[in-house]
Structure formats: C-alpha cells, structure tokens
Design a protein around this motif. Sequence first.
Motif, PDB file in Angstrom:
ATOM      1  N   ASN A  45      71.138 -37.089 -10.965  1.00  8.61           N
ATOM      2  CA  ASN A  45      70.370 -36.734 -12.156  1.00  8.61           C
ATOM      3  C   ASN A  45      69.066 -37.527 -12.250  1.00  8.61           C
ATOM      4  OD1 ASN A  45      71.831 -34.635 -13.301  1.00  8.61           O
ATOM      5  ND2 ASN A  45      73.259 -36.009 -14.323  1.00  8.61           N
ATOM      6  N   ILE A  46      69.065 -38.749 -11.731  1.00  7.43           N
ATOM      7  CA  ILE A  46      67.816 -39.528 -11.678  1.00  7.43           C
ATOM      8  C   ILE A  46      66.834 -38.853 -10.723  1.00  7.43           C
ATOM      9  CG2 ILE A  46      66.792 -41.693 -10.885  1.00  7.43           C
ATOM     10  CD1 ILE A  46      69.317 -43.124 -11.915  1.00  7.43           C
ATOM     11  N   LEU A  47      67.351 -38.385  -9.587  1.00 11.08           N
ATOM     12  CA  LEU A  47      66.497 -37.688  -8.629  1.00 11.08           C
ATOM     13  C   LEU A  47      65.948 -36.392  -9.221  1.00 11.08           C
ATOM     14  CD1 LEU A  47      68.572 -38.130  -5.338  1.00 11.08           C
ATOM     15  CD2 LEU A  47      66.335 -39.129  -5.837  1.00 11.08           C
ATOM     16  N   ARG A  48      66.716 -35.754 -10.099  1.00  8.17           N
ATOM     17  CA  ARG A  48      66.270 -34.498 -10.711  1.00  8.17           C
ATOM     18  C   ARG A  48      65.045 -34.704 -11.614  1.00  8.17           C
ATOM     19  NH1 ARG A  48      71.366 -31.808 -13.553  1.00  8.17           N
ATOM     20  NH2 ARG A  48      70.126 -29.897 -13.537  1.00  8.17           N
ATOM     21  N   GLU A  49      64.821 -35.947 -12.024  1.00  7.16           N
ATOM     22  CA  GLU A  49      63.671 -36.253 -12.872  1.00  7.16           C
ATOM     23  C   GLU A  49      62.372 -36.343 -12.072  1.00  7.16           C
ATOM     24  OE1 GLU A  49      63.844 -36.546 -16.247  1.00  7.16           O
ATOM     25  OE2 GLU A  49      65.907 -35.858 -15.973  1.00  7.16           O
ATOM     26  N   ARG A  50      62.477 -36.367 -10.748  1.00  7.03           N
ATOM     27  CA  ARG A  50      61.281 -36.494  -9.904  1.00  7.03           C
ATOM     28  C   ARG A  50      60.670 -35.110  -9.686  1.00  7.03           C
ATOM     29  NH1 ARG A  50      63.140 -40.878  -5.221  1.00  7.03           N
ATOM     30  NH2 ARG A  50      63.769 -42.539  -6.659  1.00  7.03           N
ATOM     31  N   THR A  51      59.897 -34.686 -10.648  1.00  7.42           N
ATOM     32  CA  THR A  51      59.241 -33.380 -10.589  1.00  7.42           C
ATOM     33  C   THR A  51      57.733 -33.559 -10.713  1.00  7.42           C
ATOM     34  OG1 THR A  51      59.364 -33.057 -12.984  1.00  7.42           O
ATOM     35  CG2 THR A  51      61.242 -32.304 -11.676  1.00  7.42           C
ATOM     36  N   THR A  52      57.009 -32.508 -10.343  1.00  8.67           N
ATOM     37  CA  THR A  52      55.547 -32.576 -10.473  1.00  8.67           C
ATOM     38  C   THR A  52      55.143 -32.638 -11.947  1.00  8.67           C
ATOM     39  OG1 THR A  52      55.489 -30.144 -10.356  1.00  8.67           O
ATOM     40  CG2 THR A  52      55.125 -31.364  -8.303  1.00  8.67           C
ATOM     41  N   ALA A  53      55.959 -32.042 -12.813  1.00 10.60           N
ATOM     42  CA  ALA A  53      55.653 -32.081 -14.249  1.00 10.60           C
ATOM     43  C   ALA A  53      55.731 -33.493 -14.799  1.00 10.60           C
ATOM     44  CB  ALA A  53      56.613 -31.170 -15.006  1.00 10.60           C
ATOM     45  N   ARG A  54      56.464 -34.352 -14.105  1.00 16.81           N
ATOM     46  CA  ARG A  54      56.614 -35.739 -14.546  1.00 16.81           C
ATOM     47  C   ARG A  54      55.721 -36.683 -13.746  1.00 16.81           C
ATOM     48  NH1 ARG A  54      60.976 -36.894 -17.891  1.00 16.81           N
ATOM     49  NH2 ARG A  54      62.326 -35.110 -18.336  1.00 16.81           N
ATOM     50  N   GLY A  55      54.770 -36.128 -12.995  1.00 12.63           N
ATOM     51  CA  GLY A  55      53.788 -36.968 -12.312  1.00 12.63           C
ATOM     52  C   GLY A  55      54.029 -37.193 -10.838  1.00 12.63           C
ATOM     53  N   CYS A  56      55.098 -36.628 -10.288  1.00  9.59           N
ATOM     54  CA  CYS A  56      55.364 -36.802  -8.862  1.00  9.59           C
ATOM     55  C   CYS A  56      54.516 -35.813  -8.053  1.00  9.59           C
ATOM     56  CB  CYS A  56      56.840 -36.562  -8.553  1.00  9.59           C
ATOM     57  SG  CYS A  56      57.947 -37.809  -9.243  1.00  9.59           S
ATOM     58  N   THR A  57      54.225 -36.186  -6.814  1.00 10.86           N
ATOM     59  CA  THR A  57      53.515 -35.261  -5.934  1.00 10.86           C
ATOM     60  C   THR A  57      54.489 -34.183  -5.474  1.00 10.86           C
ATOM     61  OG1 THR A  57      54.056 -36.498  -3.925  1.00 10.86           O
ATOM     62  CG2 THR A  57      52.065 -37.156  -5.120  1.00 10.86           C
ATOM     63  N   GLU A  58      53.958 -33.098  -4.922  1.00 10.36           N
ATOM     64  CA  GLU A  58      54.821 -32.024  -4.425  1.00 10.36           C
ATOM     65  C   GLU A  58      55.725 -32.542  -3.308  1.00 10.36           C
ATOM     66  OE1 GLU A  58      52.803 -28.493  -3.335  1.00 10.36           O
ATOM     67  OE2 GLU A  58      51.938 -28.149  -5.310  1.00 10.36           O
ATOM     68  N   ALA A  59      55.195 -33.429  -2.495  1.00 13.70           N
ATOM     69  CA  ALA A  59      55.984 -33.986  -1.391  1.00 13.70           C
ATOM     70  C   ALA A  59      57.144 -34.827  -1.924  1.00 13.70           C
ATOM     71  CB  ALA A  59      55.084 -34.828  -0.482  1.00 13.70           C
ATOM     72  N   GLU A  60      56.855 -35.626  -2.952  1.00 15.65           N
ATOM     73  CA  GLU A  60      57.911 -36.455  -3.548  1.00 15.65           C
ATOM     74  C   GLU A  60      58.972 -35.595  -4.221  1.00 15.65           C
ATOM     75  OE1 GLU A  60      55.350 -40.498  -4.691  1.00 15.65           O
ATOM     76  OE2 GLU A  60      55.392 -38.772  -6.065  1.00 15.65           O
ATOM     77  N   ALA A  61      58.543 -34.544  -4.914  1.00 14.52           N
ATOM     78  CA  ALA A  61      59.488 -33.649  -5.580  1.00 14.52           C
ATOM     79  C   ALA A  61      60.354 -32.921  -4.554  1.00 14.52           C
ATOM     80  CB  ALA A  61      58.735 -32.647  -6.446  1.00 14.52           C
ATOM     81  N   MET A  62      59.735 -32.476  -3.442  1.00 15.97           N
ATOM     82  CA  MET A  62      60.478 -31.788  -2.395  1.00 15.97           C
ATOM     83  C   MET A  62      61.480 -32.729  -1.725  1.00 15.97           C
ATOM     84  SD  MET A  62      61.040 -28.975  -0.855  1.00 15.97           S
ATOM     85  CE  MET A  62      59.632 -27.978  -1.341  1.00 15.97           C
ATOM     86  N   GLU A  63      61.063 -33.964  -1.500  1.00 14.60           N
ATOM     87  CA  GLU A  63      61.954 -34.956  -0.890  1.00 14.60           C
ATOM     88  C   GLU A  63      63.165 -35.215  -1.794  1.00 14.60           C
ATOM     89  OE1 GLU A  63      61.900 -39.621   0.669  1.00 14.60           O
ATOM     90  OE2 GLU A  63      60.092 -38.693  -0.157  1.00 14.60           O
TER      91      GLU A  63
END
Length: 228
Positions: free
Chosen positions: A11-29
């Motif tokens: 669930n912590i990983l689910r918070e890593r989205t582009t809407a929350r400031g992550c890059t597309e690469a980080e969100a995909m990872e």
Amino acid sequence: MNRETIRKRVNILRERTTARGCTEAEAMEAAEKIAEMMREHGLSGDDLDMGEEAGLVKASDKRLRLPLWGLIAGCTNTAAITRTLLSGLQVVYVGREPGPEIAVYLLDVCNNAIDAELARFRRGDFYRSRRKASTRRKAALDFTAALVQRLCRRLDRMFEGNRNHADAQRAAQELDRRFPTAQSTKPARRHKVTYDSAAEAGWLAGGRVHLGHGVRGGSDKPLLIGRN
C-alpha cells in the motif's frame, strides 16, 4: 515477514504515483514491484483494501464486555473475532481501513476506562461494606454491566452516521476468509442486577468516560469511516 506487513508495504508503494509527484519511471517501477509482491505472496485486491488490527484484553468479566466489543465492530464497519492466547484474550478486527485501527483504539480506550472505573468503585464505601467475597463480586459485576451498557449507547449515537452496510458485509466476508475455522458464540445472557446502587454507579461512570473517534497515536478529531 507476515502477511499484514507485506500488505502495508504494498500500500505504501501504491502511493508512488505521478499525481503525488513521482516520475513516470518511478511510478512504473512501483507498479512492477507491487505486481511482483502480489504474485509472490498470493495477495488479492481485498488483501490490499482490507486491514486487520488486534487488541489484547486482560479481564475476568469478558462475558459482560463482549457486547461492547461487538458494537465497536458495528460502529467501525468491521467484523470481529476473539482468540484466547497465553497473554490474554485477543480481539481481532478486520475491515476497510481505517476501520480496524479505529476499532482497536476504541477497544483500548473503553477497556482501560472500565478497568479504571472499576478500581475506583472497589475503593468506595458501597463495595467495601460488602462483607463476603461473593457479594463484592456481584456488586462489581452489576457496576461493570451498567457501565458497559452506557458506553454502548454512547458509541452507538456517536457513530450513527458512519455505518455502511456494504463495508460491514465485506468485512464479514473477509473475516470468514481469513479465519475459516472460527466458530460463532452464543449471545451472552442478560445480566440480572443484584445491587441497584452498584448499577447506578456504573451507569454514571459510563457517562464520565472520554470517547473520541481518533486513531491510536493520532488526534481525537472525528473521522468519517466507511465513506469515500
């Protein structure tokens, strides 16, 4: 690593989205890592949405407190089960977050309050004037039963607008899935009062207890549970 720890990490990983400031690469990872962990540990969508929290209770009058623990489940749109451990009785709440955490917070608050008020009652003149151990026990049970009844009424009113039938139903289904061998218990028999004075004191004590909607370690501000 237990299932609940894995679920929280996912669930912590689910918070890593582009809407929350992550890059597309980080969100995909993060998404790839989530898929990997779910496959590896056999997690489903319900495992991610439905949480589980447990509280430990050490009380000799659990029969009188059971209705309160069940009401807390209803108030927080969770389902509850009790398990006997060497360290005491464990009450487990399962449901959509943050329901289980709020449920255990309320469990702790209420049981600690019951213990504290009961200790105060036992120091009082009425209890101490009972000469036999049996009559003192009856007085203590009358006090506790009334205190629990008052707490149940207060919680029922406090959470009246937060109940969600669909979430409660999902919680019950998830509880059955996680604890397939659990057995239901018969409802406790209605307590028969011996000492009206003890019951009245318990009712008044139940009105003194401070109740908040908060989460352990958080604020006491009201929380809307079971709602989007």
